[in-house]
Design a protein around this motif. Structure first.
Motif, PDB file in Angstrom:
ATOM      1  N   GLN A  67      -2.825 -28.333 -11.720  1.00  0.00           N
ATOM      2  CA  GLN A  67      -2.726 -26.923 -11.852  1.00  0.00           C
ATOM      3  C   GLN A  67      -4.481 -26.547 -11.214  1.00  0.00           C
ATOM      4  O   GLN A  67      -4.667 -25.654 -10.493  1.00  0.00           O
ATOM      5  N   ASP A  68      -5.433 -27.595 -11.617  1.00  0.00           N
ATOM      6  CA  ASP A  68      -6.227 -27.289 -11.528  1.00  0.00           C
ATOM      7  C   ASP A  68      -6.337 -28.640 -10.307  1.00  0.00           C
ATOM      8  O   ASP A  68      -7.063 -29.825  -9.924  1.00  0.00           O
ATOM      9  N   TYR A 101      -6.696 -25.933   1.250  1.00  0.00           N
ATOM     10  CA  TYR A 101      -6.788 -25.688   0.070  1.00  0.00           C
ATOM     11  C   TYR A 101      -6.094 -24.022   0.491  1.00  0.00           C
ATOM     12  O   TYR A 101      -5.041 -23.474  -0.410  1.00  0.00           O
ATOM     13  N   ARG A 107      -5.535 -24.529  -6.069  1.00  0.00           N
ATOM     14  CA  ARG A 107      -5.965 -22.632  -6.633  1.00  0.00           C
ATOM     15  C   ARG A 107      -7.387 -22.993  -6.009  1.00  0.00           C
ATOM     16  O   ARG A 107      -8.566 -24.377  -5.763  1.00  0.00           O
ATOM     17  N   LYS A 108      -8.385 -22.139  -6.375  1.00  0.00           N
ATOM     18  CA  LYS A 108      -9.316 -22.134  -5.661  1.00  0.00           C
ATOM     19  C   LYS A 108     -10.030 -22.223  -7.206  1.00  0.00           C
ATOM     20  O   LYS A 108     -10.545 -21.181  -7.604  1.00  0.00           O
ATOM     21  N   SER A 109     -11.035 -23.584  -7.290  1.00  0.00           N
ATOM     22  CA  SER A 109     -11.780 -22.867  -9.009  1.00  0.00           C
ATOM     23  C   SER A 109     -13.403 -23.402  -9.002  1.00  0.00           C
ATOM     24  O   SER A 109     -13.812 -23.025  -9.614  1.00  0.00           O
ATOM     25  N   ASN A 123     -12.836 -22.721  -2.551  1.00  0.00           N
ATOM     26  CA  ASN A 123     -12.943 -23.404  -2.851  1.00  0.00           C
ATOM     27  C   ASN A 123     -13.801 -24.025  -1.931  1.00  0.00           C
ATOM     28  O   ASN A 123     -13.995 -25.846  -2.547  1.00  0.00           O
TER      29      ASN A 123
END
Length: 280
Positions: A67-68, A101, A107-109, A123
């Motif tokens: 997920q990361d 992304y 996922r945009k982290s 991201n």
């Protein structure tokens, strides 16, 4: 002089972002499979088998391995006979990340400010390290870095008199303190020498080497093997539940340094040691 349109870079980076997050490299899968045979803990064996299966499912279903999906980190080697046309190279790489992304549903982290914490939503910006080389080729290495493992990394300015023993003790202590947090079995990048920031960069780049490769210098090849053995003696094991597979590999990179210093950086990567490479 070789001319490269930045549109080509955008398209390549977009694909790299998706590929790295969905298709775990064969070097990592082979290392995990080999560890199953050597792991002495029944729970550890079961976890390693599930990690391999997780990677297979991700590839089959075009879904992220984890997920990361990480902060986008690039190492870009540019031949000095190359000229980019149609725009700015850094902007092109960031546009490729933005598209990758989004299209890959990753996922945009990234937050735009380390204290104000507003998410950028795409991201970007990526962390990009450039290196100018002879020739007319461009090599792009992409390594999305999750922060469960990044947060466990460390740097220390040792005294020259600390020598090899000091380096081993620091690496071992860093991994021991990390425990289960970086999702072991881990890959450990060690940067020795240069200045503080150079050691950190060496450690990060070391993580992009394929598992199963060693430092070209025999002394450091031996050190890599010694460190791997000592880390696996810690007993942290797969996902921190015990066993003799705490690390899959230790990669050491070095650089000349000052007579008064011995900088050492340890960059830890989780079992999903994601990286892809493209040569233009």
């Amino acid at each position: 002089m070789r001319l490269i349109d930045v549109k080509e870079v955008i398209e390549i980076v977009e694909k790299m972002c998706i590929q790295a997050n969905i298709q775990l490299g064969e070097d990592v899968i082979e290392a995990l499979e080999a560890s199953i045979q050597k792991e002495n803990s029944p729970i550890g064996k079961e976890i390693l088998e599930k990690l391999v299966r997780n990677a297979q499912i991700a590839r089959e279903k075009d879904m992220p391995i984890c997920q990361d999906t990480g902060m986008a980190v690039f190492f870009v080697e540019i031949g000095q006979e190359v000229q980019f046309l149609g725009g700015n190279l850094t902007e092109a790489i960031n546009e490729g990340v933005r598209r990758g992304y989004k299209e890959g549903y990753l996922r945009k982290s990234v937050v735009l400010d380390p204290l104000l914490r507003k998410n950028s939503g795409d991201n970007t910006p990526a962390v990009i390290h450039y290196d100018i080389k002879p020739g007319n080729q461009v090599k792009i290495v992409f390594a999305p870095k999750g922060f469960g493992s990044e947060n466990m990394s460390a740097i220390k300015m040792l005294n020259p008199s600390d020598g090899e023993k000091g380096v081993i003790a620091f690496v071992e202590n860093t991994v021991s303190k990390a425990g289960p947090n970086p999702c072991p079995p881990i890959v450990v990048g060690v940067g020795i020498g240069g200045t503080m920031e150079k050691a950190a960069l060496l450690a990060k780049k070391a993580l992009t080497r394929e598992i199963g490769t060693y430092n070209e210098q025999e002394y450091y090849k031996t050190l890599e093997k010694k460190l791997l053995q000592r880390l696996n003696y810690l007993g942290i094991g797969p996902q921190g539940l015990g066993g003799n597979t705490t690390a899959l590999a230790v990669h050491v990179e070095t650089f000349p340094t000052h007579i008064a210093g011995l900088p050492v950086a340890v960059n830890i990567n989780c079992h999903a040691a994601r990286h892809v490479e493209v040569i233009l």
